[in-house]
Design an enzyme around this catalytic site. Structure first.
Site, short mmCIF file in Angstrom:
data_model
loop_
_atom_site.label_atom_id
_atom_site.label_comp_id
_atom_site.label_asym_id
_atom_site.label_seq_id
_atom_site.Cartn_x
_atom_site.Cartn_y
_atom_site.Cartn_z
N ASP A 143 0.83 -1.20 0.00
CA ASP A 143 0.00 0.00 0.00
C ASP A 143 0.87 1.25 0.00
OD1 ASP A 143 -2.33 -1.41 -0.01
OD2 ASP A 143 -2.85 -1.03 2.08
N LYS A 163 -3.68 2.63 -3.35
CA LYS A 163 -4.79 3.40 -3.93
C LYS A 163 -4.97 4.65 -3.09
CE LYS A 163 -8.35 1.17 -5.49
NZ LYS A 163 -8.05 1.37 -6.92
N MET A 175 -11.00 6.45 7.00
CA MET A 175 -11.04 7.06 5.66
C MET A 175 -12.22 7.99 5.46
SD MET A 175 -9.91 3.66 3.47
CE MET A 175 -11.14 2.59 4.24
#
Length: 262
Positions: A45, A67, A179
């Protein structure tokens, strides 16, 4: 007994989906360190602490498969294809993900793609970033005096998915948001529509376990403004509800926390 006597063998042509925890290399599991040192290819990541990658063996292929919102990044299908392709070449393939791969980490999507391709895989749980971030800063996810349940929710959803925030608010249980920084305005509006008071305690920890980590004690209604003003950055974990104020009683005696408290 040595670690090698109980750690699993990382077979060529297989994929391990490994959780790297919230960032601090000291919070890696023994199996995660073992896997990183054995892997031929590591697809990691974007937010993986660079110190963690120093455990990789010389010659290992390191590929950033992270991402990031609103930035060029590989699609999930492309990442899954990369895992399959490397495994079919007989490599030991490690998918290294922040936190736990099965807690808002898309680990199941990748496991499903591997299963459909006939690729053997192993799942190595990691310390969940949300719960670990709270614990590191003296915020209990549950306390017998405040709550017997906690709700984990993500503020970043697939395009065709929604969260009924008003219903979550009506449960009366604390929320731990992952998030969510980019969507705090609609989230907090919906939570208030569900009955949460504007002055409901909230606490945000961003960039946890790094030199730039900060803890911001605030209220539900103030969260969007703090994010807009750059006071709360992504990545962040945000706790809302009865657990948020509990840190204050123990924070002066809490060792190992180097954040600037605001």
């Amino acid at each position: 007994m040595t670690p090698s006597s109980f750690l699993p063998v990382f077979e060529p042509g297989t994929v391990w989906l490994v959780g790297a925890g919230p960032g601090d290399p000291g919070l890696l599991t023994l199996t995660a360190v073992h896997a990183i040192g054995q892997a031929d290819v590591i697809l990691h990541d974007a937010l993986i602490d660079p110190r963690i990658l120093t455990y990789a063996r010389p010659g290992a292929i390191l590929e950033n498969a992270g991402k990031r919102g609103h930035r060029p990044s590989p699609k999930q299908s492309e990442i899954s294809d990369m895992l399959v392709d490397h495994a079919r070449q007989g490599r030991r393939v490690l998918r290294l993900k922040g936190g736990d791969p099965f807690v808002f980490g898309r680990g199941y999507e990748e496991a499903l793609a591997l299963a459909k391709a006939g690729i053997g895989f192993r799942i190595v749980p990691g310390v969940s970033s949300g719960l670990a971030t709270l614990a590191l800063h003296g915020i209990p996810a549950t306390s017998r005096d405040s709550n017997h349940a906690v709700i984990l929710a993500t503020g970043h959803l697939a395009e065709d998915k929604t969260v009924d925030w008003a219903t979550l608010a009506r449960t009366g249980q604390p929320l731990v948001l992952y998030m969510a920084v980019a969507n705090l305005t609609p989230i907090t509006t919906a939570l208030q529509a569900g009955g949460l008071a504007a002055d409901t305690p909230a606490i945000a920890v961003h960039r946890a376990t790094t030199g730039a980590e900060e803890v911001i004690t605030t209220t539900l209604a103030a969260l969007p403004g703090l994010a807009a003003a750059g006071r709360i950055h992504s990545p962040a974990v945000i706790a809302i509800g009865a657990i948020a104020p509990l840190r204050a009683a123990i924070a002066p005696y809490l060792a190992g926390v180097g954040e600037a408290v605001r």
